[in-house]
Design a protein around this motif. Structure first.
Motif, PDB file in Angstrom:
ATOM      1  N   GLU A 279       0.847  -1.186   0.000  1.00 40.86           N
ATOM      2  CA  GLU A 279       0.000   0.000   0.000  1.00 40.86           C
ATOM      3  C   GLU A 279       0.885   1.240   0.000  1.00 40.86           C
ATOM      4  O   GLU A 279       2.013   1.208   0.479  1.00 40.86           O
ATOM      5  N   ARG A 304      -5.869   2.071   0.368  1.00 41.91           N
ATOM      6  CA  ARG A 304      -7.238   1.562   0.466  1.00 41.91           C
ATOM      7  C   ARG A 304      -7.728   1.471   1.904  1.00 41.91           C
ATOM      8  O   ARG A 304      -8.859   1.070   2.142  1.00 41.91           O
ATOM      9  N   ARG A 305      -6.854   1.818   2.874  1.00 39.84           N
ATOM     10  CA  ARG A 305      -7.237   1.797   4.282  1.00 39.84           C
ATOM     11  C   ARG A 305      -6.976   3.162   4.911  1.00 39.84           C
ATOM     12  O   ARG A 305      -5.991   3.823   4.596  1.00 39.84           O
ATOM     13  N   ARG A 306      -7.859   3.558   5.824  1.00 40.86           N
ATOM     14  CA  ARG A 306      -7.747   4.875   6.453  1.00 40.86           C
ATOM     15  C   ARG A 306      -6.422   5.035   7.187  1.00 40.86           C
ATOM     16  O   ARG A 306      -5.778   6.088   7.085  1.00 40.86           O
ATOM     17  N   ALA A 325      -9.381   2.045  -5.175  1.00 42.94           N
ATOM     18  CA  ALA A 325     -10.229   1.928  -3.979  1.00 42.94           C
ATOM     19  C   ALA A 325     -11.548   2.663  -4.163  1.00 42.94           C
ATOM     20  O   ALA A 325     -12.602   2.183  -3.725  1.00 42.94           O
ATOM     21  N   TRP A 336     -15.047   7.310   6.143  1.00 45.19           N
ATOM     22  CA  TRP A 336     -13.922   7.545   7.042  1.00 45.19           C
ATOM     23  C   TRP A 336     -14.164   8.773   7.908  1.00 45.19           C
ATOM     24  O   TRP A 336     -13.859   8.771   9.097  1.00 45.19           O
ATOM     25  N   GLN A 343     -12.738  -0.307   4.453  1.00 52.42           N
ATOM     26  CA  GLN A 343     -11.602  -0.504   3.568  1.00 52.42           C
ATOM     27  C   GLN A 343     -12.042  -1.398   2.425  1.00 52.42           C
ATOM     28  O   GLN A 343     -13.128  -1.980   2.459  1.00 52.42           O
TER      29      GLN A 343
END
Length: 409
Positions: A279, A304-306, A325, A336, A343
């Motif tokens: 990532e 793709r993740r906070r 994403a 978010w 996610q």
């Protein structure tokens, strides 16, 4: 409040309401006039409602004879400007900045489109297993290079007239300006080749021309490769040097990505054997280049993740760009901000031929864009093989439509 949702003030005084950008993706969803129609507007309405602070369009072509793919958007004159005004209105409808990405494929022109490919040098795209997919290019003349700079300027002025709040000049992913920057594809002996300053000349003159003619509050951005990830190509130290040159030219933001069709690093796969993080692929490069940059930097690729997005903003990076994403879940920014830990899972095609795997991955992503444009739920678990076959059949049909359109025009 999370850093992700703090506003960002740009060098020209404009403010982006948060630090998340919907990065550009090629949609191949233009209408029969190669303008934004209802299908594309429905897609961008989903992104506008999703909460990103900045929406960057898929690439808009400066020349109808040079598309990155069929059903691409072209903006050469004001004949269909009302449709572009509607596009800008949709992008801005929930408070986001709306920037038009302007581009030319150069040698990355598909042979099926039936047009002459142009590049800095007559060096064809070389992808094992995909011989003949791209047209053989010829080298641009000096006069043609001057004409292309004017085309970029013209499209930028039309974007401003249409109500977009900025443009992003695409100089990454192996497209024309990226080709000029790379010593692998630019082997010219004149003022447009050789030294890095010469190879960057077309980009610098284009940015200067746009900045001089648009209003001060109109944003001018550049998308730049942090590296090509090909041995002997454009490297991180070259990116640093180009950013240093851009410092003096009124650039409001530089987005860092990487790779090309030959080495699709933007999808986490490289040709030179480099290992990219799963990532935030280009974050390490961005942190190095930030020491040089006087404008805000944005990093795009794999986020793709906070928690990954927030970690990217803890250093010198000012914004995070998200593409795949937001093709899977366009509501991630809003979710978010509401405190959800939402996610999306990565789209991974683990085929041996990395270039073909990258095309399959892109096909899965494009399937999601089509579903969003139809108001349907996305399905990232789509079979890569079926997505690839379906996309190739679609592109073949759209290529026939394009050849007829350009011949009539």
């Amino acid at each position: 409040m999370s850093t992700l949702f703090e506003p960002l003030r740009l060098p020209n005084g404009q403010v982006i309401r948060n630090r998340i950008a919907k990065a550009a993706m090629e949609e191949n969803l233009a209408d029969a006039d190669h303008a934004p129609g209802e299908t594309l507007l429905r897609l961008y309405q989903r992104w506008a409602e999703g909460g990103a602070g900045l929406i960057i369009t898929g690439n808009v072509m400066v020349d109808r004879r040079a598309l990155t793919g069929p059903a691409g958007v072209v903006l050469e004159n004001d004949r269909l400007l009302p449709r572009f005004r509607r596009w800008a209105e949709v992008c801005r409808s929930q408070g986001a900045q709306a920037w038009m990405q302007v581009n030319h494929p150069g040698r990355q022109l598909m042979a099926d489109l039936g047009q002459q490919a142009l590049g800095p040098s007559a060096i064809a795209v070389d992808i094992p297993g995909l011989k003949g997919v791209f047209a053989q290019p010829r080298a641009l003349s000096g006069a043609e290079i001057d004409g292309l700079i004017q085309r970029y300027l013209n499209t930028a002025l039309l974007a401003e007239s249409a109500g977009f709040t900025g443009v992003q000049v695409h100089a990454a992913h192996g497209y024309l300006f990226s080709q000029f920057l790379s010593p692998l594809s630019n082997q010219r002996k004149d003022d447009w080749g050789g030294s890095l300053e010469n190879r960057a000349r077309i980009l610098l003159r284009t940015v200067e021309a746009i900045r001089e003619r648009v209003a001060p509050e109109f944003c001018v951005a550049v998308k730049l490769n942090s590296a090509d990830f090909q041995r002997g190509g454009f490297e991180a130290r070259d990116a640093e040097a180009v950013v240093r040159l851009l410092n003096e030219r009124g650039v409001d933001l530089v987005e860092l990505s990487g790779g090309s069709y030959e080495s699709p690093a933007m999808q986490g796969q490289t040709r030179d054997g480099s290992t990219l993080a799963r990532e935030a692929y280009f974050l390490e490069f961005a942190e190095r280049i930030a020491a040089t940059a006087r404008m805000p930097l944005m990093v795009t690729g794999g986020i793709r993740r906070r928690e990954v997005a927030e970690r990217a903003l803890q250093g010198p990076v000012a914004m995070v760009g998200m593409a795949t994403a937001l093709a899977v879940d366009p509501t991630l920014p809003r979710r978010w901000q509401a405190g959800e830990g939402a996610q999306v899972e990565p789209i991974v095609v683990a085929w041996k031929n990395k270039a073909i795997a990258a095309v399959a991955t892109q096909s899965v992503v494009k399937k999601q864009l089509t579903l969003l444009s139809q108001g349907r739920p996305t399905n990232p678990r789509t079979s890569p093989l079926l997505a690839l076959i379906g996309n190739q059949l679609k592109l073949r049909k759209l290529s026939r439509r394009y050849r007829l359109w350009v011949a009539q025009a």
